[in-house]
Design a protein around this motif. Structure first.
Motif: not given
Length: 181
Positions: A23-26, A30-31, A71-73
């Motif tokens: 939900e938070n990183y899709n 995608w980009v 987690l993002k990176s």
């Protein structure tokens, strides 16, 4: 939720955490994946690649270590690597895709070289440390203004400009060392 909490819940194979991550990183994935695959792949290729990121994390949750980075990176790095692999697979086995894109270009050789250069730049970018990598991605891939980046990352505009300058020098050094880019 902190990255440490996420890592703990991943190791416990808590399925709710995967919903939270998707939900938070899709959109971000995608980009990132879309930027690599948009010219040669379909939306299904992009979706498959993003699914592969989540599957990789689901099958081996210990690969994410919150002490090594956010987690993002981590997800961006995995997504980029999988997208580059898929890009190579598509372009190697599918000269039709290259031919279709070539119709927009005057010179097939120029087009192929440009695509190879893009991959080399992405690979070099992947070697940079945070926050340099994120700043460069935000500025040159997402076209965010320095002021916006500084606000989002809680850094001064001058610091962001310095990081951009230093990051470009590092990238240049890496790319020159590789085959005289």
């Amino acid at each position: 939720m902190t990255d440490e909490e996420i890592a703990k819940r991943l190791r416990q194979k808590d399925m709710d955490i995967f919903d939270y991550i998707m939900e938070n990183y899709n959109k971000l994935l995608w980009v990132v994946v879309g930027n690599i695959l948009e010219k040669v792949g379909s939306s299904e290729d992009i979706e498959d690649c993003i699914s592969d990121v989540y599957i990789k994390l689901l099958e081996n949750p210990k690969i994410y270590d919150h002490k090594k980075g956010s987690l993002k990176s981590f997800l961006v790095r995995i997504g980029k690597n999988l997208a580059i692999d898929r890009y190579r697979k598509i372009t190697r086995g599918n000269m039709i895709a290259i031919h279709e894109d070539y119709s927009e270009h005057d010179d097939l050789l120029q087009f192929i070289l440009a695509q190879e250069n893009r991959i080399k730049i992405l690979e070099a970018l992947d070697t940079l440390n945070e926050p340099d990598r994120e700043i460069i991605i935000r500025r040159y891939y997402y076209n965010e203004k320095v002021k916006v980046i500084s606000e989002k990352m809680s850094l001064s505009s001058k610091k962001v400009e310095n990081k951009l300058y230093q990051g470009k020098l590092k990238l240049k050094t890496i790319l020159i060392a590789e085959e005289g880019f």
